[in-house]
Write a protein that holds these residues in place. Structure first.
Motif, PDB file in Angstrom:
ATOM      1  N   HIS A  13       0.876  -1.189   0.000  1.00  0.00           N
ATOM      2  CA  HIS A  13       0.000   0.000   0.000  1.00  0.00           C
ATOM      3  C   HIS A  13       0.906   1.229   0.000  1.00  0.00           C
ATOM      4  N   GLY A 164      -9.028  -2.567   3.151  1.00  0.00           N
ATOM      5  CA  GLY A 164      -9.844  -2.032   4.234  1.00  0.00           C
ATOM      6  C   GLY A 164     -10.379  -3.111   5.158  1.00  0.00           C
ATOM      7  N   GLU A 194      -7.682 -12.440   5.857  1.00  0.00           N
ATOM      8  CA  GLU A 194      -6.741 -11.838   6.802  1.00  0.00           C
ATOM      9  C   GLU A 194      -7.470 -11.758   8.154  1.00  0.00           C
ATOM     10  N   ASP A 272       3.179  -5.386   2.656  1.00  0.00           N
ATOM     11  CA  ASP A 272       1.906  -4.749   3.014  1.00  0.00           C
ATOM     12  C   ASP A 272       2.096  -3.259   3.344  1.00  0.00           C
ATOM     13  N   ASP A 273       2.507  -2.955   4.568  1.00  0.00           N
ATOM     14  CA  ASP A 273       2.688  -1.573   5.037  1.00  0.00           C
ATOM     15  C   ASP A 273       3.971  -1.555   5.873  1.00  0.00           C
TER      16      ASP A 273
HETATM   17  N1  ADE Z   1      -4.941  -1.306   4.082  1.00  0.00           N
HETATM   18  C1  ADE Z   1      -3.638  -1.190   4.341  1.00  0.00           C
HETATM   19  N2  ADE Z   1      -3.151  -2.318   4.868  1.00  0.00           N
HETATM   20  C2  ADE Z   1      -4.175  -3.197   4.938  1.00  0.00           C
HETATM   21  C3  ADE Z   1      -4.315  -4.530   5.378  1.00  0.00           C
HETATM   22  N3  ADE Z   1      -3.291  -5.225   5.884  1.00  0.00           N
HETATM   23  N4  ADE Z   1      -5.527  -5.088   5.314  1.00  0.00           N
HETATM   24  C4  ADE Z   1      -6.560  -4.396   4.833  1.00  0.00           C
HETATM   25  N5  ADE Z   1      -6.491  -3.151   4.408  1.00  0.00           N
HETATM   26  C5  ADE Z   1      -5.303  -2.541   4.455  1.00  0.00           C
END
Ligand code: ADE
Ligand code: ZN
Length: 329
Positions: A13, A164, A194, A272-273
């Motif tokens: 993301h 989200g 998830e 992911d982040d």
């Molecule tokens: N948006 C950013 N990271 C996310 C994640 N791990 N799961 C769902 N939405 C996200």
């Protein structure tokens, strides 16, 4: 070993990859007080996934112009390239970039692409975009996001997905948006499995028919589903460090990616982040090597699976494939 291996990342993301110091700098420039978002040692502060989503959106509120997104893209790609990533697909949301207005979105996209083109020349990393709607913003907003996606679909915006809060609504609520994106030629991925259990993966496969699933790791609770994923050839964008940071599994050894790989599921590795979850692609590789005794051969195989599942055109895939060959890296 892991530093030099060429890597392909499919699940990143863009705002979630923003270094906290970068966001703090933007907040300072714009006289915004976001001090509550950060820990004493400068990381992002959140308690659980739902709090993470709030902090993510608050941090994103500092990104107000196309130029901000250009600077973000540069910072993110420098870090990815330093981790050996040669090809990356990033999630972009017109929800955050121009409030779902097609004209404004085009300006954000232009700035992001300009920065990506420069990073390709300077750092040797190739980026493509996947537009995501945000599940907890609801299906009506997702339709506007899908229209932005359809308007800019092409050789750079290559996919459409949904991120989200998985606990809000059902995949079929978003059918119109996914049909719209598919008709525009976009390839499909969707976050599932998830926070939702195996049923969320089944519903997503049935209703949205994605080629790839973001995460999908809770399919492990239903081995028949794991075997179905292997048999269908559905690619999982697995983000182990994200799952571990959010407390989905007790130890790296118990992370399902090992079992899924052994059962023939097409697993891939992403971050992911990354700054939120204190990870990098190199750290993911190191932890997985340690937990599952994976050697260079396994990581090379996974990088190839990732490239095969990338949504780019065939000329780009062939160009990146050369960089994955052992004699070139
Ligand atoms: N948006 C950013 N990271 C996310 C994640 N791990 N799961 C769902 N939405 C996200
Ligand atoms: Zn994600």
């Amino acid at each position: 070993m892991t530093r030099d291996l060429p890597k392909v990342e499919l699940h990143l993301h863009l705002e979630g990859a923003a270094p906290p110091a970068f966001i703090r700098g933007l907040a300072r420039e714009k006289h915004m007080d976001l001090s509550g978002l950060f820990t004493e040692d400068g990381g992002y502060r959140f308690t659980d996934f739902w709090d993470f989503l709030k902090v993510y959106e608050a941090a994103t509120s500092t990104l107000k112009t196309p130029e901000d997104y250009g600077r973000l893209t540069k910072a993110v790609l420098e870090e990815s390239a330093a981790n050996g990533v040669v090809y990356s697909e990033t999630f972009l949301s017109p929800d955050f970039c121009g409030g779902r207005d097609v004209g404004a979105w085009r300006e954000y996209l232009h700035a992001i692409r300009e920065a990506a083109d420069k990073a390709e020349r300077d750092d040797g990393i190739t980026l493509r975009g996947i537009i995501t709607c945000i599940r907890h913003f609801g299906p009506e907003k997702a339709k506007q996001t899908a229209l932005c996606a359809a308007e800019t679909a092409g050789d750079w915006i290559v996919g459409f997905g949904i991120a989200g809060d998985e606990k809000v609504g059902k995949p079929r609520d978003f059918l119109w948006s996914f049909d719209c994106a598919r008709e525009a030629g976009l390839r499909i991925t969707a976050h599932a499995g998830e926070w939702g259990g195996p049923d969320s993966v089944r519903d997503t496969l049935k209703d949205l028919n994605p080629e790839r699933i973001g995460h999908g790791v809770r399919a492990i609770e239903d081995m028949a589903l794991v075997d179905e994923l292997a048999q269908r050839g559905t690619v999982l964008e697995v983000c182990p460090g994200s799952n571990m940071a959010l407390g989905l599994f007790p130890t790296w050894r118990k992370h399902p990616i090992g079992t899924m790989f052994d059962r023939g599921v097409k697993v891939t590795i992403s971050t992911d982040d990354p700054p939120f979850f204190h990870t990098t692609m190199m750290r993911e590789y190191d932890r997985l090597a340690e937990a599952f005794d994976w050697d260079e051969g396994v990581f090379r195989q996974i990088a190839r699976t990732s490239l095969d599942a990338a949504f780019c055109d065939e000329a780009t895939r062939a160009r990146i494939a050369k960089r994955l060959e052992p004699e070139n890296a």
